[in-house]
Design a protein around this motif. Structure first.
Motif, mmCIF file in Angstrom:
data_model
loop_
_atom_site.group_PDB
_atom_site.id
_atom_site.type_symbol
_atom_site.label_atom_id
_atom_site.label_comp_id
_atom_site.label_asym_id
_atom_site.label_seq_id
_atom_site.Cartn_x
_atom_site.Cartn_y
_atom_site.Cartn_z
ATOM 1 N N ARG A 174 9.942 -0.504 5.090
ATOM 2 C CA ARG A 174 9.735 -1.075 3.757
ATOM 3 C C ARG A 174 8.379 -1.766 3.651
ATOM 4 O O ARG A 174 7.666 -1.608 2.664
ATOM 5 N N MET A 196 5.796 -1.188 5.507
ATOM 6 C CA MET A 196 4.795 -0.136 5.640
ATOM 7 C C MET A 196 4.497 0.515 4.289
ATOM 8 O O MET A 196 3.339 0.708 3.919
ATOM 9 N N SER A 197 5.551 0.841 3.531
ATOM 10 C CA SER A 197 5.335 1.470 2.230
ATOM 11 C C SER A 197 4.754 0.497 1.234
ATOM 12 O O SER A 197 3.972 0.881 0.380
ATOM 13 N N LEU A 198 5.161 -0.755 1.343
ATOM 14 C CA LEU A 198 4.606 -1.771 0.457
ATOM 15 C C LEU A 198 3.094 -1.821 0.648
ATOM 16 O O LEU A 198 2.329 -1.939 -0.314
ATOM 17 N N MET A 242 1.243 0.679 1.539
ATOM 18 C CA MET A 242 0.703 1.866 0.883
ATOM 19 C C MET A 242 0.600 1.654 -0.620
ATOM 20 O O MET A 242 -0.390 1.991 -1.244
ATOM 21 N N LEU A 243 1.666 1.065 -1.214
ATOM 22 C CA LEU A 243 1.693 0.896 -2.660
ATOM 23 C C LEU A 243 0.630 -0.083 -3.129
ATOM 24 O O LEU A 243 0.091 0.052 -4.220
ATOM 25 N N SER A 267 -2.262 -0.705 -1.621
ATOM 26 C CA SER A 267 -3.626 -0.433 -1.168
ATOM 27 C C SER A 267 -4.481 0.115 -2.313
ATOM 28 O O SER A 267 -3.982 0.418 -3.396
ATOM 29 N N ARG A 268 -5.770 0.224 -2.061
ATOM 30 C CA ARG A 268 -6.691 0.775 -3.060
ATOM 31 C C ARG A 268 -6.272 2.191 -3.425
ATOM 32 O O ARG A 268 -5.829 2.940 -2.572
ATOM 33 N N ASP A 269 -6.418 2.549 -4.697
ATOM 34 C CA ASP A 269 -6.000 3.845 -5.219
ATOM 35 C C ASP A 269 -4.492 4.016 -5.126
ATOM 36 O O ASP A 269 -3.987 5.124 -5.249
ATOM 37 N N GLY A 270 -3.780 2.951 -4.867
ATOM 38 C CA GLY A 270 -2.332 3.067 -4.708
ATOM 39 C C GLY A 270 -1.605 2.984 -6.037
ATOM 40 O O GLY A 270 -2.217 2.902 -7.113
ATOM 41 N N PHE A 271 -0.294 2.972 -5.932
ATOM 42 C CA PHE A 271 0.551 3.017 -7.109
ATOM 43 C C PHE A 271 0.436 1.737 -7.942
ATOM 44 O O PHE A 271 0.331 1.784 -9.162
#
Lengths: 302, 282
Positions: free
Chosen positions: A135, A137-139, A141-142, A144-148
């Motif tokens: 969880r 880890m995905s947070l 990703m979300l 980060s730059r250019d993320g969701f």
């Protein structure tokens, strides 16, 4: 039925006690003794080592047992002291925000669901029981730059351009609230569900508005749940090392991380032990505070 | 109360109800967002075998890639073995603790056990982890699978104990007393009367302990070695240098696996409650 059977049972009891006592007592002692022994070996003894070492001296290539407060002095001054204070502020505020978000959710489940209640609770629990690391880890990703998150904020006009939230304390804060939200909701739901409905109706009948009923009946009666929720969020936050590391980078260092690096990198066990003991002391203060909050209710954590 | 204030109150109530509902939905979306994202990213093509925040294309290749990654597979194996031993030990010791917490004849013993369980639950994992590392270093016990299992079990024991305790609290004490009066020894009563009744709770607790041990990161991070490396520790380590999307594929599989295990645990627990109800009626 219970009154009828309880009388003869009480009469028989002494006889049974005399006959089966030694072996029964042995079984009882084993049932309590084995867990105690295991936990003493693999939980209490290591904690004891930590306490002893926190007074020791770090010498080249090892530790000299002594009685010095130098480690505590180091742990409470300079960078480490600031980290300790920041960790406490962080845990307190993140836990408070967690509770503020969790309370309406718990209230909704307790008061406004009936048929779908199990589903409503399971939906809260699934994220909690699925892997913590995944969880976070995905947070990462979300956020980060250019993320969701950046895309959504840009669409909503709340933010423009690239989002630089990662590697800041804000990211750590969001991560903490995210990770500990479910475990704040559950104890709040449990107490809210247990408040007797007639009490609320009585409050309404006596002329209190919904808001007044909430403020003077529901809220005070949910104190044990609030205490448990604080315990279950603030305490692990004090030792948290994964979230600050993954989301906060070098700017979000908290105590748990500083502590773990004393063991894994600098090999300064006495200093690390002193930090661990300080975290335990902070927890003891929290527990004592919560015990006061729930005075008159069943014990915290039930 | 006049009519106008009543209707205003009703409007206010409806608005609050809707607000609460929306708040709940928002919380669910917030909680599930990252989990959903992990599943989505496991199908992301990425750039030069690195995971990227933007979706660069869809592919299924990361699942076989994760499967063929030998160190990843070894980590999964280690985690499975760790979780098995940890669950087994905590089933035995945790059930004993859960039972003794409720039924031990001495009140002082019950209080000591409850205090111990309580402390176990509130000491942060980081502190437990460093303490164990220190203890093993001082006693010169080399780190390995056994030390890792021993280090994880205290928390897993607490998980099992709490679930079993909840079940023992609902048991009818008179059944045990009747068994004793009819000449059953304490051990026989435990085996033939208590165990069948708490078995589903024990199993549910065991599965919870299994998933807990399988997922554990913090304590494991201190006790793993290059030879004995668990999946969460491996994933955590791989994050430091930009994870490959295969990590997300592995994560997605773990998520589904955990969900299945918990589903079984929930089912067992429900069965336990139902059979418990049947027993009290009978």
């Amino acid at each position: 039925m219970s009154t009828l059977t309880s009388v003869p049972l009480d009469v028989i009891k002494p006889a049974r006690g005399r006959l089966g006592a030694p072996s029964a007592r042995l079984v009882d002692h084993l049932l309590a003794g084995i867990p105690t022994l295991w936990l003493a070996l693999f939980f209490l003894a290591p904690l004891g080592f930590t306490v002893v070492f926190s007074f020791g001296r770090n010498i080249f290539g090892g530790v000299e047992l002594a009685f010095t407060l130098d480690n505590y002095r180091t742990a409470l001054s300079g960078f480490y002291g600031a980290t300790f204070i920041r960790t406490i502020i962080f845990a307190a505020s993140a836990s408070a925000l967690c509770l503020a978000v969790a309370y309406p959710v718990a209230y909704f489940i307790a008061r406004h669901t009936s048929r779908h209640r199990v589903l409503a609770i399971v939906l809260i629990l699934i994220p909690y029981f699925s892997s913590f690391l995944i969880r976070v880890m995905s947070l990462h990703m979300l956020m980060s730059r250019d993320g969701f998150a950046e895309a959504v904020l840009n669409v909503l006009n709340l933010h423009s351009g690239p989002l630089d939230v990662l590697d800041t304390q804000t990211a750590v804060f969001i991560g903490m609230v995210y990770a500990y939200l479910p475990i704040a909701i559950v104890p709040l739901y449990v107490v809210l569900d247990r408040i007797p409905r007639p009490l609320l109706e009585a409050s309404r009948d006596l002329g209190a508005s919904r808001l007044e009923t909430f403020l003077f009946v529901t809220l005070p009666m949910s104190r044990p749940g609030i205490a448990t929720a604080v315990l279950l969020t603030a305490v692990p936050m004090l030792g948290e090392m994964v979230i600050p590391k993954l989301l906060g980078g070098s700017r979000g260092v908290l105590m748990g991380q500083a502590l773990s690096s004393q063991y894994l990198q600098s090999q300064n066990y006495p200093l690390g032990s002193a930090m661990a003991v300080l975290i335990l002391l902070a927890i003891a203060v929290i527990v004592a505070g919560l015990a006061r909050l729930t005075k008159g209710f069943a014990e915290v954590g039930q | 109360m006049s009519i106008s204030t009543a209707s205003r109150g009703q409007w206010g109530q409806r608005a609050t109800d809707w607000g609460l509902f929306l708040w709940y939905v928002a919380a669910i979306v917030f909680l599930f967002g990252p989990i959903f994202a992990a599943l989505v990213y496991s199908f992301n093509l990425g750039v030069v075998n690195k995971q990227t925040a933007t979706i660069t294309g869809w592919t299924l290749k990361w699942y076989p890639a994760a499967w063929n990654d030998l160190s990843l597979r070894r980590a999964v194996q280690t985690s499975l073995v760790l979780a098995f031993w940890s669950a087994l030990i905590s089933i035995i010791i945790g059930s004993a603790l859960g039972y003794a917490l409720v039924r031990h004849p001495s009140q002082i013993a019950r209080k000591v056990l409850a205090g111990l369980t309580y402390v176990l639950l509130i000491v942060p994992e980081t502190v437990i982890g460093v303490s164990l590392l220190l203890a093993y270093a001082v006693t010169r016990i080399p780190l390995g699978m056994a030390t890792l299992v021993a280090g994880i079990t205290p928390m897993a024991i607490a998980v099992v104990a709490l679930i079993v305790r909840a079940r023992v609290l609902t048991l009818d004490r008179r059944v045990e007393e009747a068994a004793a009066d009819l000449g059953s020894s304490r051990l026989k009563t435990l085996w033939f009367i208590i165990l069948p009744q708490i078995a589903p709770a024990v199993a549910a607790g065991g599965i919870m302990a299994y998933t807990f041990s399988f997922d554990n990161l913090v304590v494991s991070a201190f006790l793993t070695t290059p030879q004995v490396n668990t999946l969460p520790v491996y994933l955590y380590g791989s994050l430091q240098y930009g994870p490959s999307p295969a990590v997300y594929a592995a994560a997605a599989v773990v998520f589904v696996f955990t969900l299945l295990m918990l589903g079984i645990a929930a089912l067992l627990y429900r069965l336990a409650r139902r059979s418990g109800a049947a027993m009290t009626i009978a």
